[in-house]
Design an enzyme around this catalytic site. Structure first.
Site, PDB file in Angstrom:
ATOM      1  N   TYR A 215      28.701  92.181  53.413  1.00 20.37           N
ATOM      2  CA  TYR A 215      29.392  91.802  52.168  1.00 20.37           C
ATOM      3  C   TYR A 215      29.974  90.390  52.277  1.00 20.37           C
ATOM      4  CZ  TYR A 215      31.949  92.407  47.810  1.00 20.37           C
ATOM      5  OH  TYR A 215      32.401  92.272  46.525  1.00 20.37           O
TER       6      TYR A 215
ATOM      7  N   HIS B  45      40.273  87.414  49.292  1.00 19.19           N
ATOM      8  CA  HIS B  45      40.468  88.857  49.489  1.00 19.19           C
ATOM      9  C   HIS B  45      40.055  89.263  50.905  1.00 19.19           C
ATOM     10  CE1 HIS B  45      40.358  90.150  44.954  1.00 19.19           C
ATOM     11  NE2 HIS B  45      41.314  89.281  45.218  1.00 19.19           N
TER      12      HIS B  45
ATOM     13  N   TYR C 268      35.111  99.378  43.778  1.00 24.06           N
ATOM     14  CA  TYR C 268      33.762  99.864  43.456  1.00 24.06           C
ATOM     15  C   TYR C 268      33.851 101.383  43.433  1.00 24.06           C
ATOM     16  CZ  TYR C 268      31.639  95.303  44.771  1.00 24.06           C
ATOM     17  OH  TYR C 268      31.266  93.975  44.860  1.00 24.06           O
TER      18      TYR C 268
ATOM     19  N   LYS D 112      25.555  89.277  45.540  1.00 23.95           N
ATOM     20  CA  LYS D 112      24.738  88.389  46.377  1.00 23.95           C
ATOM     21  C   LYS D 112      23.931  87.321  45.636  1.00 23.95           C
ATOM     22  CE  LYS D 112      25.923  89.931  50.313  1.00 23.95           C
ATOM     23  NZ  LYS D 112      27.199  89.295  50.629  1.00 23.95           N
TER      24      LYS D 112
ATOM     25  N   PRO E  58      23.584  93.279  40.885  1.00 23.88           N
ATOM     26  CA  PRO E  58      24.847  92.603  41.210  1.00 23.88           C
ATOM     27  C   PRO E  58      25.804  93.383  42.128  1.00 23.88           C
ATOM     28  CG  PRO E  58      24.844  93.354  38.920  1.00 23.88           C
ATOM     29  CD  PRO E  58      23.476  93.607  39.448  1.00 23.88           C
TER      30      PRO E  58
HETATM   31  P1  RFL Z   1      20.693  80.313  36.731  1.00 20.43           P
HETATM   32  O1  RFL Z   1      22.151  80.432  36.788  1.00 20.43           O
HETATM   33  O2  RFL Z   1      19.928  81.278  35.901  1.00 20.43           O
HETATM   34  O3  RFL Z   1      20.348  78.820  36.287  1.00 20.43           O
HETATM   35  C1  RFL Z   1      19.045  78.417  35.927  1.00 20.43           C
HETATM   36  C2  RFL Z   1      19.137  77.226  35.010  1.00 20.43           C
HETATM   37  O4  RFL Z   1      17.827  76.779  34.659  1.00 20.43           O
HETATM   38  C3  RFL Z   1      17.772  76.546  33.256  1.00 20.43           C
HETATM   39  N1  RFL Z   1      16.365  76.655  32.819  1.00 20.43           N
HETATM   40  C4  RFL Z   1      15.584  75.589  32.540  1.00 20.43           C
HETATM   41  N2  RFL Z   1      15.836  74.275  32.579  1.00 20.43           N
HETATM   42  C5  RFL Z   1      14.821  73.428  32.208  1.00 20.43           C
HETATM   43  N3  RFL Z   1      13.592  73.870  31.798  1.00 20.43           N
HETATM   44  C6  RFL Z   1      13.301  75.183  31.758  1.00 20.43           C
HETATM   45  N4  RFL Z   1      12.108  75.601  31.381  1.00 20.43           N
HETATM   46  C7  RFL Z   1      14.321  76.103  32.144  1.00 20.43           C
HETATM   47  N5  RFL Z   1      14.396  77.464  32.220  1.00 20.43           N
HETATM   48  C8  RFL Z   1      15.634  77.772  32.627  1.00 20.43           C
HETATM   49  C9  RFL Z   1      18.689  77.595  32.677  1.00 20.43           C
HETATM   50  O5  RFL Z   1      19.128  77.279  31.371  1.00 20.43           O
HETATM   51  C10 RFL Z   1      19.827  77.579  33.703  1.00 20.43           C
HETATM   52  O6  RFL Z   1      20.800  76.606  33.393  1.00 20.43           O
HETATM   53  O7  RFL Z   1      20.042  80.386  38.192  1.00 20.43           O
HETATM   54  P2  RFL Z   1      20.624  79.859  39.619  1.00 20.43           P
HETATM   55  O8  RFL Z   1      21.147  78.470  39.488  1.00 20.43           O
HETATM   56  O9  RFL Z   1      19.564  80.177  40.590  1.00 20.43           O
HETATM   57  O10 RFL Z   1      21.909  80.772  39.907  1.00 20.43           O
HETATM   58  C11 RFL Z   1      21.788  82.153  40.157  1.00 20.43           C
HETATM   59  C12 RFL Z   1      23.038  82.892  39.696  1.00 20.43           C
HETATM   60  O11 RFL Z   1      23.317  82.506  38.353  1.00 20.43           O
HETATM   61  C13 RFL Z   1      22.889  84.418  39.780  1.00 20.43           C
HETATM   62  O12 RFL Z   1      22.221  84.777  40.964  1.00 20.43           O
HETATM   63  C14 RFL Z   1      24.254  85.159  39.772  1.00 20.43           C
HETATM   64  O13 RFL Z   1      24.927  84.963  38.556  1.00 20.43           O
HETATM   65  C15 RFL Z   1      24.071  86.640  40.025  1.00 20.43           C
HETATM   66  N6  RFL Z   1      25.329  87.409  39.974  1.00 20.43           N
HETATM   67  C16 RFL Z   1      26.214  87.442  41.035  1.00 20.43           C
HETATM   68  N7  RFL Z   1      25.972  86.711  42.154  1.00 20.43           N
HETATM   69  C17 RFL Z   1      26.871  86.681  43.187  1.00 20.43           C
HETATM   70  O14 RFL Z   1      26.612  85.999  44.198  1.00 20.43           O
HETATM   71  N8  RFL Z   1      28.081  87.361  43.143  1.00 20.43           N
HETATM   72  C18 RFL Z   1      28.403  88.115  42.056  1.00 20.43           C
HETATM   73  O15 RFL Z   1      29.509  88.653  42.025  1.00 20.43           O
HETATM   74  C19 RFL Z   1      27.437  88.210  40.968  1.00 20.43           C
HETATM   75  N9  RFL Z   1      27.721  88.933  39.886  1.00 20.43           N
HETATM   76  C20 RFL Z   1      25.658  88.127  38.812  1.00 20.43           C
HETATM   77  C21 RFL Z   1      26.872  88.893  38.800  1.00 20.43           C
HETATM   78  C22 RFL Z   1      24.856  88.091  37.682  1.00 20.43           C
HETATM   79  C23 RFL Z   1      25.210  88.805  36.549  1.00 20.43           C
HETATM   80  N10 RFL Z   1      24.341  88.677  35.441  1.00 20.43           N
HETATM   81  C24 RFL Z   1      24.813  88.452  34.135  1.00 20.43           C
HETATM   82  C25 RFL Z   1      22.920  88.497  35.644  1.00 20.43           C
HETATM   83  C26 RFL Z   1      27.231  89.621  37.694  1.00 20.43           C
HETATM   84  C27 RFL Z   1      26.387  89.609  36.569  1.00 20.43           C
HETATM   85  C28 RFL Z   1      26.823  90.455  35.395  1.00 20.43           C
HETATM   86  C1  PHB Z   2      32.314  89.968  39.257  1.00 21.26           C
HETATM   87  O1  PHB Z   2      33.525  89.744  39.423  1.00 21.26           O
HETATM   88  O2  PHB Z   2      31.692  89.594  38.245  1.00 21.26           O
HETATM   89  C2  PHB Z   2      31.564  90.736  40.267  1.00 21.26           C
HETATM   90  C3  PHB Z   2      32.189  91.081  41.460  1.00 21.26           C
HETATM   91  C4  PHB Z   2      31.500  91.820  42.416  1.00 21.26           C
HETATM   92  C5  PHB Z   2      30.193  92.204  42.179  1.00 21.26           C
HETATM   93  C6  PHB Z   2      29.560  91.838  41.002  1.00 21.26           C
HETATM   94  C7  PHB Z   2      30.255  91.100  40.025  1.00 21.26           C
HETATM   95  O3  PHB Z   2      29.538  92.946  43.104  1.00 21.26           O
END
Ligand code: RFL
Ligand code: PHB
Length: 393
Positions: free
Chosen positions: A388, A75, A203, A298, A294
């Site tokens: 961004y 994009h 957004y 980031k 979110p």
């Molecule tokens: P994770 O993905 O939470 O993975 C951690 C792993 O550790 C395991 N674990 C254990 N394993 C062994 N022993 C234990 N005691 C343990 N405790 C936990 C877990 O089961 C898991 O497998 O962390 P990681 O790898 O640091 O990754 C981070 C990302 O997942 C997170 O920052 C993003 O998803 C955040 N996020 C977004 N980030 C972006 O860069 N762009 C986005 O568009 C974006 N949108 C989002 C998001 C997060 C969201 N939610 C649901 C929080 C949108 C949403 C809705």
């Molecule tokens: C997503 O597609 O899940 C998404 C995109 C942009 C954001 C957060 C989540 O800022």
């Protein structure tokens, strides 16, 4: 009883842990990953959707770019919407950089496949995972797996175990300070089997609250609405969700096409940073060390940035140069605080704060003023574009 030895033991097979293990392998350094969930659970987790250009470049450099290039949606910009009008911010025109829409689930799938093909050691469904002797040069991790007790001795332990993991809390309280900010709202997110109604992300600030249109593929839409953090997903029928999305995303001459909802959940929003990402021979990466709301997309990108830096620092260590490792926490946190600032700015600009009516009305008009400024000033647009698409330092 099994006893293994490896240079680096990584707790957590989320994107941060899997990617670090892969980057270390690329640098000729072995590692073992220990995850407490099943592989199916890890693969099914729906989360982030947007990759910064630097994240795409790093994944590609590590040989993980094939499906990303074929299926990722590049994009040039985003839309910001307020007062019933939609404004495009074209990052590519402004600063020559883009973002790519490619679900975190796909990044994890590519990593799991790559590790499987390479024969990496990843213990899924590990029980009672515990870390030991982190303040020594000989730390270890113990866990149960398949009915057997395992001990892995290593040079380093990496906490890639997310916000609720065990590694951050293994740092003694007097050696770490936690900086935290919660928000009086949450996101209700859905996946729907319908072609996205916009070519790029929207957004929107609406009087009823924030809404966003995102996507996962040309056939699947990802949409969010701001809700109360205490709200119950059971109170949101599909009809009510689409109604709120139609109201908040609607602009004259445009329609939001509805489709079957295949997933819905509510996520609270939080800003959080630990004062240090290292302690002895322990290093933290990703959500284990910091969380952003979110809105700025980031979280995953910050995890990738931490991994980029830690993999390079560990590789330098095995070439007898410890300078990068000594600075890892400081360098990663300096970048993270800039990212925190941006995520909070985006979040505050686009959400309605439930407060007393008078100050709330003032805040809303002030937010509209800010959006008016951002969408009309080329300087403000460049500021948004630069942050961004991803800071280069
Ligand atoms: P994770 O993905 O939470 O993975 C951690 C792993 O550790 C395991 N674990 C254990 N394993 C062994 N022993 C234990 N005691 C343990 N405790 C936990 C877990 O089961 C898991 O497998 O962390 P990681 O790898 O640091 O990754 C981070 C990302 O997942 C997170 O920052 C993003 O998803 C955040 N996020 C977004 N980030 C972006 O860069 N762009 C986005 O568009 C974006 N949108 C989002 C998001 C997060 C969201 N939610 C649901 C929080 C949108 C949403 C809705
Ligand atoms: C997503 O597609 O899940 C998404 C995109 C942009 C954001 C957060 C989540 O800022």
């Amino acid at each position: 009883m099994s006893h293994e030895k490896t240079p680096v033991v990584i707790i957590g097979a989320g994107p941060a842990g899997l990617l670090l293990s892969w980057a270390l392998r690329d640098a000729g350094i072995d590692s073992i990953v220990v995850e407490n969930r099943s592989q199916d659970y890890v693969l099914a987790r729906i989360r982030a959707g947007v990759l910064e250009q630097g994240s795409v470049e790093y994944l590609t450099r590590l040989g993980l770019g094939e499906r990303l290039k074929a299926e990722g949606l590049e994009h040039d910009g985003i839309y910001l919407q307020y007062g019933g009008e939609r404004h495009r911010i074209n990052f590519n025109d402004l600063i020559g950089r883009t973002v790519t829409v490619y679900g975190q689930q796909q990044v994890v799938k590519d990593l799991v496949t790559a590790h499987e093909n390479a024969g990496s050691t990843i213990y899924y469904e590990a029980t009672d995972v515990a870390v030991h002797d982190l303040d020594s040069a000989a730390p270890s991790v113990t866990f149960g797996h398949g009915g057997e007790k395992h001990t892995v001795s290593a040079d380093f332990v990496v906490g890639a175990d997310g916000f609720h993991g065990i590694c951050r809390s293994a740092i003694p309280a007097h050696d770490i300070t936690l900086f935290d900010r919660s928000y009086p709202f949450a996101w209700l997110g859905i996946l729907a089997d319908v072609a996205p109604s916009s070519d790029e992300l929207v957004y929107a600030l609406h009087e009823d609250g924030f809404a966003m249109l995102s996507m996962r593929s040309p056939e699947v839409s990802r949409l969010y609405i701001q809700v109360d953090p205490a709200d119950d997903i059971a109170r949101w029928s599909d009809e009510r969700i689409w109604g709120a999305l139609q109201t908040r995303l609607g602009v004259p001459g445009w329609t939001l096409t509805e489709g079957p909802i295949t997933d819905k959940s509510i996520t609270p929003m939080r800003s959080f940073v630990a004062s240090t990402l290292s302690y002895g021979t322990l290093f933290l990466v990703g959500d284990a060390g910091h969380i952003v709301p979110p809105t700025g997309a980031k979280g995953l990108n910050s995890a990738i940035s931490d991994v980029t830096q830690l993999a390079e620092a560990l590789a330098a260590h095995y070439r007898q140069d410890d300078a990068l490792l000594a600075r890892y926490s400081e360098t990663a946190l300096a970048r993270q605080w800039r990212v925190q600032q941006f995520s909070r700015w985006m979040t505050d600009m686009l959400h309605r704060s439930p407060g007393d009516l008078q100050s709330d009305a003032f805040d809303y008009r002030s937010q509209v003023g800010q959006l008016d400024y951002v969408t009309h000033s080329p300087h403000a647009q460049r500021m948004l574009a630069e942050q961004y698409t991803g800071l280069l330092l």
